[in-house]
Design a protein around this motif. Structure first.
Motif, PDB file in Angstrom:
ATOM      1  N   ASP A  49      -9.940  16.520 -48.004  1.00  0.00           N
ATOM      2  CA  ASP A  49      -9.948  15.100 -47.633  1.00  0.00           C
ATOM      3  C   ASP A  49     -10.314  14.185 -48.790  1.00  0.00           C
ATOM      4  O   ASP A  49     -10.083  12.977 -48.724  1.00  0.00           O
ATOM      5  N   ILE A  50     -10.918  14.737 -49.837  1.00  0.00           N
ATOM      6  CA  ILE A  50     -11.348  13.881 -50.945  1.00  0.00           C
ATOM      7  C   ILE A  50     -10.673  14.220 -52.269  1.00  0.00           C
ATOM      8  O   ILE A  50     -10.840  13.501 -53.254  1.00  0.00           O
ATOM      9  N   GLU A  51      -9.881  15.307 -52.313  1.00  0.00           N
ATOM     10  CA  GLU A  51      -9.397  15.795 -53.601  1.00  0.00           C
ATOM     11  C   GLU A  51      -8.478  14.817 -54.323  1.00  0.00           C
ATOM     12  O   GLU A  51      -8.314  14.896 -55.545  1.00  0.00           O
ATOM     13  N   ASN A  52      -7.892  13.882 -53.591  1.00  0.00           N
ATOM     14  CA  ASN A  52      -7.008  12.903 -54.228  1.00  0.00           C
ATOM     15  C   ASN A  52      -7.692  11.565 -54.493  1.00  0.00           C
ATOM     16  O   ASN A  52      -7.038  10.622 -54.964  1.00  0.00           O
ATOM     17  N   LYS A  53      -8.974  11.480 -54.204  1.00  0.00           N
ATOM     18  CA  LYS A  53      -9.700  10.236 -54.475  1.00  0.00           C
ATOM     19  C   LYS A  53      -9.948  10.093 -55.975  1.00  0.00           C
ATOM     20  O   LYS A  53     -10.202  11.076 -56.676  1.00  0.00           O
ATOM     21  N   GLU A  54      -9.874   8.860 -56.455  1.00  0.00           N
ATOM     22  CA  GLU A  54      -9.980   8.607 -57.884  1.00  0.00           C
ATOM     23  C   GLU A  54     -11.331   8.991 -58.463  1.00  0.00           C
ATOM     24  O   GLU A  54     -11.440   9.307 -59.650  1.00  0.00           O
ATOM     25  N   ASN A  55     -12.357   8.953 -57.635  1.00  0.00           N
ATOM     26  CA  ASN A  55     -13.706   9.219 -58.162  1.00  0.00           C
ATOM     27  C   ASN A  55     -14.158  10.665 -57.990  1.00  0.00           C
ATOM     28  O   ASN A  55     -15.319  10.995 -58.195  1.00  0.00           O
TER      29      ASN A  55
END
Length: 341
Positions: A49-55
């Protein structure tokens, strides 16, 4: 203005993985680096769910690999280190103490050198209440930050050793540090070799649940999200050089925990199978978290609400834990508990 950078070691594991998600979602203004070797207990599926977030950033590396770690820290110039990475299963430490020394002691020392090299703002070392040894069954006695370290297993001895190294780097080199010592965690993505997820997974499969000895050993249970909030607070507000105990005020015997899960899932207590007790099995752990509470932390879960949330999560995420308990892990389980001989 450059983003602050936080490296979370062991960010593919249970507690570190929950902390990575907590920080990525709470602090979009921070760059969160997940540093993990991806050993048997680490997986990246939890971070879909977070692997594509920029941070969010992932780095595969061994914390005991001095050359790789020193190069990484020199390149990225991290502001904060949240150090979760550790071999953590007591049973495995009895079988193979050496890997615990390698990762938990030598790996921590490498990280300390790297942090000292670049001058981090804060190094938070996440430890365990097991470094204090054991308490008797007197419900008025608790571990405090002043309790002497008296570890009883190779695992807890390796963690106590790393605690002392962190303290020494503060005293000798003035490295800004905090040490946190938590009680038993539980919650989402808990690897199913530990008591609560082990029990849930086996009960759902109508398999026997192994309970060491008479099941009367007592642990203080802390929901992993409450632990994440505590580490976040210590990272930002902890007084330099101080130790903070993180406890849930949720003492239960192992047998009570197992029975709660069995009854919640509507299964028979006949699934309980008592097995030979663990070597050096500590009677009781219980933490006094007053110092951390004075800093501003309070747990949001009691055991009843936390275990209900955890059981629901395992029911809704069977695909994750069913994949985990197959293959090599199952071989280890069968060998450890000798249930299928």
């Amino acid at each position: 203005m450059a983003k602050k950078k936080i490296v979370v070691t062991g960010g593919a594991g249970f507690i570190g993985g929950n902390f990575v998600q907590y920080m990525v979602n709470k602090y979009p203004e921070y760059d969160i680096y997940n540093l993990d070797l991806l050993t048997y207990a680490g997986d990246l599926a939890k971070h879909k769910d977070i692997e594509n977030k920029e941070n969010y950033h992932f780095v595969k590396a061994d914390i005991a690999d001095r050359e790789a770690i020193m190069a990484l820290f020199k390149k990225e110039k991290f502001d904060y280190v949240a150090h979760f990475a550790a071999e953590s299963h007591v049973d495995r430490s009895i079988t193979d103490p050496g890997i615990f020394v390698q990762t938990n002691v030598l790996g921590t020392q490498v990280l300390l050198d790297a942090a000292k090299q670049i001058g981090v703002t804060k190094f938070v070392h996440v430890s365990t209440d097991e470094v204090y040894g054991e308490l008797d069954f007197d419900p008025t006695t608790f571990f405090t930050e002043e309790t002497p370290l008296q570890p009883n297993s190779p695992y807890s001895a390796s963690k106590a050793s790393s605690d002392l190294l962190v303290r020494a780097y503060h005293e000798t080199f003035h490295l800004p540090i905090n040490i946190t010592r938590c009680s038993n965690n539980y919650g989402p993505f808990h690897f199913p070799e530990k008591l609560i997820p082990l029990t849930i997974s086996r009960v759902l499969n109508d398999e026997k649940v192994p309970v060491y000895g008479d099941g009367k050993n007592i642990r203080d249970w802390l929901h992993v999200i409450d632990h994440c909030a505590a580490i976040d607070l210590v990272l930002h507000e902890g007084v330099n050089g101080e130790v903070y105990n993180v406890g849930g005020h949720n003492e239960r015997t192992n047998l009570e925990v197992v029975k709660t899960i069995i009854n919640t899932l509507g299964k028979s207590e006949d699934l309980i199978e008592f097995v030979a007790d663990r070597l050096g099995h500590d009677k009781r752990y219980a933490i006094d978290p007053t110092k951390l509470e004075q800093l501003g932390w309070k747990p949001t879960y009691n055991f009843e609400s936390g275990i209900a949330q955890t059981i629901d999560w395992y029911l809704e995420n069977k695909c994750w834990w069913e994949q985990v308990i197959s293959g090599e892990y199952k071989k280890y389980f069968d060998q450890q508990y000798s249930l299928n001989k």
